[in-house]
Design a protein around this motif. Structure first.
Motif, PDB file in Angstrom:
ATOM      1  N   LEU A  54       0.817  -1.215   0.000  1.00  0.00           N
ATOM      2  CA  LEU A  54       0.000   0.000   0.000  1.00  0.00           C
ATOM      3  C   LEU A  54       0.853   1.269   0.000  1.00  0.00           C
ATOM      4  CD1 LEU A  54      -2.605  -1.320   2.570  1.00  0.00           C
ATOM      5  CD2 LEU A  54      -3.161  -0.596   0.237  1.00  0.00           C
ATOM      6  N   ALA A  55       2.163   1.099  -0.257  1.00  0.00           N
ATOM      7  CA  ALA A  55       3.097   2.228  -0.318  1.00  0.00           C
ATOM      8  C   ALA A  55       3.072   3.050   0.969  1.00  0.00           C
ATOM      9  CB  ALA A  55       2.809   3.111  -1.527  1.00  0.00           C
ATOM     10  N   ASP A  56       2.757   2.414   2.073  1.00  0.00           N
ATOM     11  CA  ASP A  56       2.704   3.068   3.382  1.00  0.00           C
ATOM     12  C   ASP A  56       1.780   4.289   3.387  1.00  0.00           C
ATOM     13  OD1 ASP A  56       3.440   2.748   6.038  1.00  0.00           O
ATOM     14  OD2 ASP A  56       5.036   4.242   5.921  1.00  0.00           O
ATOM     15  N   SER A  83      -7.785   4.839  -4.403  1.00  0.00           N
ATOM     16  CA  SER A  83      -7.545   4.349  -5.761  1.00  0.00           C
ATOM     17  C   SER A  83      -6.058   4.172  -6.043  1.00  0.00           C
ATOM     18  CB  SER A  83      -8.182   5.282  -6.800  1.00  0.00           C
ATOM     19  OG  SER A  83      -7.598   6.570  -6.759  1.00  0.00           O
ATOM     20  N   ILE A  84      -5.239   5.099  -5.548  1.00  0.00           N
ATOM     21  CA  ILE A  84      -3.797   5.027  -5.800  1.00  0.00           C
ATOM     22  C   ILE A  84      -3.174   3.847  -5.061  1.00  0.00           C
ATOM     23  CG2 ILE A  84      -1.596   6.202  -5.417  1.00  0.00           C
ATOM     24  CD1 ILE A  84      -3.077   8.839  -5.916  1.00  0.00           C
ATOM     25  N   SER A  89      -1.166   0.246  -6.685  1.00  0.00           N
ATOM     26  CA  SER A  89      -0.048  -0.448  -6.061  1.00  0.00           C
ATOM     27  C   SER A  89      -0.385  -1.882  -5.668  1.00  0.00           C
ATOM     28  CB  SER A  89       0.435   0.333  -4.824  1.00  0.00           C
ATOM     29  OG  SER A  89       1.592  -0.241  -4.277  1.00  0.00           O
ATOM     30  N   GLN A  90      -1.412  -2.068  -4.850  1.00  0.00           N
ATOM     31  CA  GLN A  90      -1.639  -3.369  -4.206  1.00  0.00           C
ATOM     32  C   GLN A  90      -2.200  -4.443  -5.130  1.00  0.00           C
ATOM     33  OE1 GLN A  90      -4.480  -3.342  -0.951  1.00  0.00           O
ATOM     34  NE2 GLN A  90      -3.173  -4.688   0.261  1.00  0.00           N
ATOM     35  N   LEU A  91      -2.874  -4.063  -6.182  1.00  0.00           N
ATOM     36  CA  LEU A  91      -3.498  -5.026  -7.090  1.00  0.00           C
ATOM     37  C   LEU A  91      -2.470  -6.031  -7.624  1.00  0.00           C
ATOM     38  CD1 LEU A  91      -6.110  -5.794  -8.680  1.00  0.00           C
ATOM     39  CD2 LEU A  91      -5.278  -4.269 -10.486  1.00  0.00           C
ATOM     40  N   GLY A 105       2.586 -10.876  -8.930  1.00  0.00           N
ATOM     41  CA  GLY A 105       3.303  -9.670  -8.536  1.00  0.00           C
ATOM     42  C   GLY A 105       2.374  -8.521  -8.204  1.00  0.00           C
ATOM     43  N   SER A 106       2.717  -7.795  -7.139  1.00  0.00           N
ATOM     44  CA  SER A 106       1.956  -6.608  -6.743  1.00  0.00           C
ATOM     45  C   SER A 106       2.916  -5.614  -6.122  1.00  0.00           C
ATOM     46  CB  SER A 106       0.838  -6.979  -5.762  1.00  0.00           C
ATOM     47  OG  SER A 106       1.372  -7.544  -4.574  1.00  0.00           O
TER      48      SER A 106
END
Length: 337
Positions: A54-56, A83-84, A89-91, A105-106
């Motif tokens: 989740l990119a923190d 959404s970001i 990222s997480q998808l 990969g995610s």
């Protein structure tokens, strides 16, 4: 996002012993963090992996919840950047299949690799999906849809796989992300590991947003997202593990979103189609569905990846809509049979 995620990666490296993870330097000089292949890993390692995915940019916590006769650990995720952090990222839409190595990969590296293809099984069924009303977006279209792009010198990727990646995989990631191999950081979480169970449950908000987007809703109109999911018990069999990590979300994952929508009839219609209970395969466990798909993850109907419940608050009117239900009976059956 990659720069933000790298800070969490560095924390994992510093706390490797505490987290029960192992850091490897590949021959190509990429960094691999093993969070469950050759080491035990830990619940805390799973939290770190979730933060990386989740990119923190989300708040994450662990609690315990009662589901009928079952008491399970549960993860709660909330984000003001829905959404970001999820679609951006997480998808897990990066299918890795190189020299016999296969993984999902995610993570933020996805935002650097816009030319990679759709997963093969999804691409083959694209026309069918679009005929039934699904919105199928390739990587480049996803980032156009959410209005996000980035460049970075580092690429951070989470790979759900039972093995550590060979150099060929890491070099391919570097090439697709347009970074040097030494600047690739890959965190490996098997489905059968503690960290794997945690980080998959931590996708609860993403599962709901992906389903909304699949049904045609604009993810940029989602202002806030939160969700809670049980963390699946760890199982040593990969097929059984794949089943239960998804069933905890299908039967007991709850989501909440704040959205901005002018057309409430349209909103209500989409919300009714989000929960897992809207599927005609609801009473089949995910393991049964996985078997029907010849054990090919991306061959499963994308609509089956759904939370148990969704509640939406429309800021345009203040109205709240909900659909679905927590099903302790199906949850227990999925976990114990």
């Amino acid at each position: 996002m990659n720069e933000r995620a790298l800070k969490i990666v560095m924390e994992m490296v510093e706390k490797a012993d505490e987290l029960n993870v192992k850091v490897h330097r590949a021959p190509c000089k990429a960094t691999i963090i093993d969070a469950g292949v050759e080491v035990k890993g830990s619940l805390m390692a799973g939290l770190y992996v979730t933060r990386i995915c989740l990119a923190d940019l989300a708040n994450i916590s662990i609690t315990s919840m009662n589901y009928g006769q079952l008491t399970l650990p549960a993860i709660h995720v909330s984000t003001d950047y829905p959404s970001i952090t999820t679609m951006g990222s997480q998808l897990a839409d990066w299918e890795i299949c190189i020299e016999g190595y296969y993984g999902l990969g995610s993570g933020p590296a996805r935002a650097l690799a816009l030319e990679r293809p759709l997963p093969k099984a999804v691409a083959l069924k694209k026309d069918f999906y679009e005929k039934i009303g699904y919105q199928i977006l390739n990587p480049k279209q996803i980032y156009e849809k959410i209005g996000y792009g980035e460049t970075a010198d580092v690429a951070v990727i989470v790979i759900e796989a039972p093995k550590l990646p060979p150099d060929a995989v890491l070099m391919d990631i570097a090439e697709k992300c347009k970074v040097k191999a030494e600047n690739v950081y890959a965190i490996i979480t098997p489905t059968t590991s503690i960290a794997g169970s945690v980080q998959i449950a931590g996708r609860i908000v993403e599962v709901g947003i992906h389903k909304l987007t699949l049904l045609g809703f604009d993810p940029k109109n989602i202002i806030f997202g939160s969700g809670c999911s049980p963390i699946a018990p760890v199982h040593p069999n990969m097929i059984k593990a794949m089943g239960i990590v998804n069933d905890v979300i299908r039967y007991a994952g709850s989501t909440f979103y704040i959205v901005n929508c002018d057309d409430e009839e349209y909103l209500k219609n989409i919300i009714s189609r989000v929960p897992s209970s809207s599927s005609n395969k609801y009473y089949k466990t995910f393991m049964e569905i996985f078997k029907e798909a010849n054990y090919s993850f991306y061959n499963i109907d994308l609509g089956e990846f759904s939370p148990a419940t969704i509640t939406v608050n429309n800021v345009k009117t203040g109205n709240i809509f909900s659909a679905g239900e927590i099903n302790p009976t199906m949850l227990k059956m999925a976990l114990t049979t």
